[in-house]
Every structure is written in structure tokens, then in C-alpha cells.
Design an enzyme around this catalytic site. Structure first.
Site, PDB file in Angstrom:
ATOM      1  N   ASN A 187      35.870  17.691  70.011  1.00 35.32           N
ATOM      2  CA  ASN A 187      35.026  17.130  71.069  1.00 35.32           C
ATOM      3  C   ASN A 187      35.803  16.472  72.193  1.00 35.32           C
ATOM      4  O   ASN A 187      35.212  15.840  73.072  1.00 35.32           O
ATOM      5  CB  ASN A 187      34.032  16.139  70.464  1.00 35.32           C
ATOM      6  CG  ASN A 187      33.293  16.735  69.293  1.00 35.32           C
ATOM      7  OD1 ASN A 187      33.514  16.330  68.163  1.00 35.32           O
ATOM      8  ND2 ASN A 187      32.463  17.736  69.537  1.00 35.32           N
TER       9      ASN A 187
ATOM     10  N   VAL B 163      35.790  14.143  77.334  1.00 38.86           N
ATOM     11  CA  VAL B 163      35.091  13.817  76.090  1.00 38.86           C
ATOM     12  C   VAL B 163      33.703  14.439  76.104  1.00 38.86           C
ATOM     13  O   VAL B 163      32.965  14.305  77.080  1.00 38.86           O
ATOM     14  CB  VAL B 163      34.957  12.281  75.926  1.00 38.86           C
ATOM     15  CG1 VAL B 163      34.204  11.930  74.656  1.00 38.86           C
ATOM     16  CG2 VAL B 163      36.322  11.617  75.949  1.00 38.86           C
ATOM     17  N   CYS B 164      33.361  15.118  75.019  1.00 40.94           N
ATOM     18  CA  CYS B 164      32.026  15.688  74.859  1.00 40.94           C
ATOM     19  C   CYS B 164      31.206  14.750  73.982  1.00 40.94           C
ATOM     20  O   CYS B 164      31.335  14.746  72.763  1.00 40.94           O
ATOM     21  CB  CYS B 164      32.118  17.073  74.224  1.00 40.94           C
ATOM     22  SG  CYS B 164      30.514  17.861  74.053  1.00 40.94           S
ATOM     23  N   LEU B 165      30.415  13.926  74.638  1.00 39.68           N
ATOM     24  CA  LEU B 165      29.536  12.986  73.949  1.00 39.68           C
ATOM     25  C   LEU B 165      28.221  12.989  74.718  1.00 39.68           C
ATOM     26  O   LEU B 165      28.195  12.635  75.905  1.00 39.68           O
ATOM     27  CB  LEU B 165      30.172  11.587  73.924  1.00 39.68           C
ATOM     28  CG  LEU B 165      29.453  10.497  73.153  1.00 39.68           C
ATOM     29  CD1 LEU B 165      29.366  10.835  71.667  1.00 39.68           C
ATOM     30  CD2 LEU B 165      30.162   9.159  73.336  1.00 39.68           C
TER      31      LEU B 165
ATOM     32  N   ARG C 283      26.443  12.282  79.091  1.00 38.23           N
ATOM     33  CA  ARG C 283      25.958  13.356  79.956  1.00 38.23           C
ATOM     34  C   ARG C 283      24.440  13.323  80.010  1.00 38.23           C
ATOM     35  O   ARG C 283      23.857  12.354  80.479  1.00 38.23           O
ATOM     36  CB  ARG C 283      26.454  14.707  79.434  1.00 38.23           C
ATOM     37  CG  ARG C 283      27.959  14.839  79.364  1.00 38.23           C
ATOM     38  CD  ARG C 283      28.344  16.180  78.798  1.00 38.23           C
ATOM     39  NE  ARG C 283      27.429  16.542  77.706  1.00 38.23           N
ATOM     40  CZ  ARG C 283      27.733  17.328  76.701  1.00 38.23           C
ATOM     41  NH1 ARG C 283      28.912  17.851  76.624  1.00 38.23           N
ATOM     42  NH2 ARG C 283      26.854  17.612  75.757  1.00 38.23           N
TER      43      ARG C 283
END
Length: 184
Positions: A105, A112-114, A118
Site C-alpha cells: 500500500n 500511500v494508499c489509504l 482519498r
């Protein structure tokens, strides 16, 4: 709430002093006031800490260190930068990982993929929520919504190899063609 009243009172005093010939005072945005409140109410786990590399006068830019106490990333130290907009909380903070990490992630550029940073961001969320979300990424990495597709595929298909790759990366070594500096 009392802290907010104290901040407002202090601002009024500074503004009065400025009109009497004192130094000019920078007016705080609503985002700065909300961030001040969020930071004063932080309730972080002992494995997380916050610092202000530009000094306490620059609340809008800070760093958070996370040192997971279990899971794949046990004993690693991961540093994140936070940039908070003056329109916060109507806009999520911008968060980047300064520590190069082998993680499904977090990509190699530190993005950062959170979801709460988003599409799921809401003004009722706060800095504490974001830090707990980041902490959760290290205790439960998610292969379903990856930024690092290679790491996600290894986590999904071969968790033992994933664990080996994480250890190799955290102790300072190569995973495939990519070198990861030591973070343990």
C-alpha cells in the site's frame, strides 16, 4: 474547547498589541485552528510519535514516526510527512512515506494508499484517525487495493516469501532490483 478559546483570546491580545505599534501578527486560518485542536487531543499508541522539523510555529507540516510492535514490520521505523492545507478539515492532509518500504500500500516514491486520505475523507475525521490508519497498514497490509502491485501479488500468493522480502528490505538489502535502506 477551552484550548480553542485560549487561542482566540491570545489572538485578540496580539491583534490589539499590533494596532498599538507592536509587531504584526499572522492571522491563523480555520484549518490551523482545527489542526491545533487535533494535535492537542492526540491519543497515539506508544509506537507512534509526532515531531515538528520546522519548529512548533509550523503546525501545518510535521512528521509522524511509526514503529510497529507486531506483524511483518515489527521493529521497523517508518517516517511519514504530513502537509496540511489551510482549508483542513475540508481537504485531507497530504501524507508521504519518507522511509523506502516494501509494502503493498506504499509505492517506492512514498505515496500511500489509504482510503481515508482519498475518496473516504470526511471533515469529521482528524489527524489521530489518519495516524491510526497508517498504523493499521503495517499491522494488516492490504493486497486488494495496492500501489506496489509486485508486493501485493507476493503477499497474496506467498505470504512466507512476502515476510522474507520485508525482512530483507528492513535490514537494508535488495528485493528484486530495488535496494531498501535499513529501517530497523
Amino acid at each position: 474547547m477551552i484550548g480553542l478559546f485560549k487561542v482566540k483570546e491570545k489572538q485578540r491580545e496580539q491583534a490589539q498589541n499590533a494596532t498599538r505599534g507592536g509587531a504584526s501578527v499572522k492571522k491563523q486560518s480555520a484549518g490551523e485552528l482545527r489542526l491545533h485542536k487535533d494535535i492537542s487531543e492526540l491519543n497515539l499508541p506508544s509506537s507512534c510519535s509526532i515531531s515538528f522539523p520546522n519548529g512548533k510555529d509550523d503546525l501545518m507540516n510535521f512528521e509522524v514516526s511509526i514503529k510497529p510492535d507486531d506483524g511483518y514490520y515489527h521493529n521497523g521505523t517508518f517516517v511519514f510527512t504530513f502537509q496540511v492545507s489551510p482549508v483542513y478539515p475540508h481537504e485531507a492532509p497530504k501524507v508521504k512515506c519518507k522511509t523506502k518500504v516494501y509494502h503493498p500500500n506504499i509505492d517506492l516514491e512514498g505515496n500511500v494508499c489509504l482510503n481515508i486520505l482519498r475518496e473516504d475523507w470526511k471533515p469529521v475525521l482528524n489527524i489521530n484517525t489518519v495516524i491510526y490508519g497508517l498504523f493499521h497498514l503495517f499491522t494488516e497490509p492490504n493486497s486488494e487495493d495496492p500501489l506496489n502491485h509486485d508486493a501485493a501479488a507476493v503477499l497474496r500468493d506467498n505470504p512466507k516469501l512476502f515476510e522474507t522480502n520485508v525482512r530483507r528490505a528492513m535490514t537494508g538489502g535488495y528485493v528484486g532490483q530495488t535496494f531498501f535502506p535499513r529501517c530497523i
